[in-house]
Design an enzyme around this catalytic site. Sequence first.
Site, short mmCIF file in Angstrom:
data_model
loop_
_atom_site.label_atom_id
_atom_site.label_comp_id
_atom_site.label_asym_id
_atom_site.label_seq_id
_atom_site.Cartn_x
_atom_site.Cartn_y
_atom_site.Cartn_z
CB THR A 67 -0.84 0.05 1.27
OG1 THR A 67 -1.73 -1.02 1.17
CG2 THR A 67 -1.76 1.14 1.14
CE LYS B 240 -5.38 -2.06 2.10
NZ LYS B 240 -4.01 -2.75 2.06
#
Length: 277
Positions: free
Chosen positions: A101, A174
């Site tokens: 991420t 995300k």
Amino acid sequence: MTTVGATSVGFVGLGSQGGPMARRIIDAGFTTTLWARRTESLEPFRGTSATVASSVAELAAASDVLGVCVVDDAGVDEVLRGPAGALGAMTDGSIVVIHSTVHPDTCLRLQQDFPAIHVIDAPVSGGGDKAATGELLVMVGGPADVVGACRPVLETFGDPVLHLGPLGAGQEVKVLNNTVFAAQLALAAEVFELAAARQLDQEAVATVLSSGSGRSYAAEVVAGGGYDLAGLAAFAGDLLAKDIGILVDRVALTDSTLIAAADAALDRMGVARPRGT
């Protein structure tokens, strides 16, 4: 149309989530090469069909599709860039899949700087347990043909595998998801405080919030942590702060109820996102 033939897969980042992802790829029958800084990270793969590379460059040269599941932007750049990085050793037309991420701009810069290699972003959600059972939520950004070419690899550990848009879209969704989670943590913590002040049974309130119209996974997490956010700070606070900061920077949100609530969760954990993001 981008195609990957008899796919050879490389993987770096064999932690609590990346390790099970790599194992699913191996068990699905893909020719797989691994690399890790720490030899102990490779121990669970002893006796499998996986090959261990001696360097990132050797890993990259052996890979049609290279999965990267390290901690942060700096880690992604360290693995992929530079004289000893993976991208300089990969064959033209190969695919790098960034599962970490990170900021969408990190992915976009990599593609700009290495145009002969295809870069897609595919951050995941669900943790090691979901990875081990092939049920990770995989959020993918990139050209449709490139995503399609490596979808069989992603589907070894992911269900669903969702193509959300161009490169960077997976990262945006995300961090949006993680920011919603943070906002819900703050709301749930406040509800439990109100319940205690009103002398309501907090355990019963937790059941209501897991079953009623206000049901929330975040409420279950808060209830499991003793009805406040103190226990989350050590392992989730900095990561949530990073992700909220990425969203604010990427979308330039102002006067946002979502960000205000997410920041309230960080305040309760004693963590602040870097200002300027």
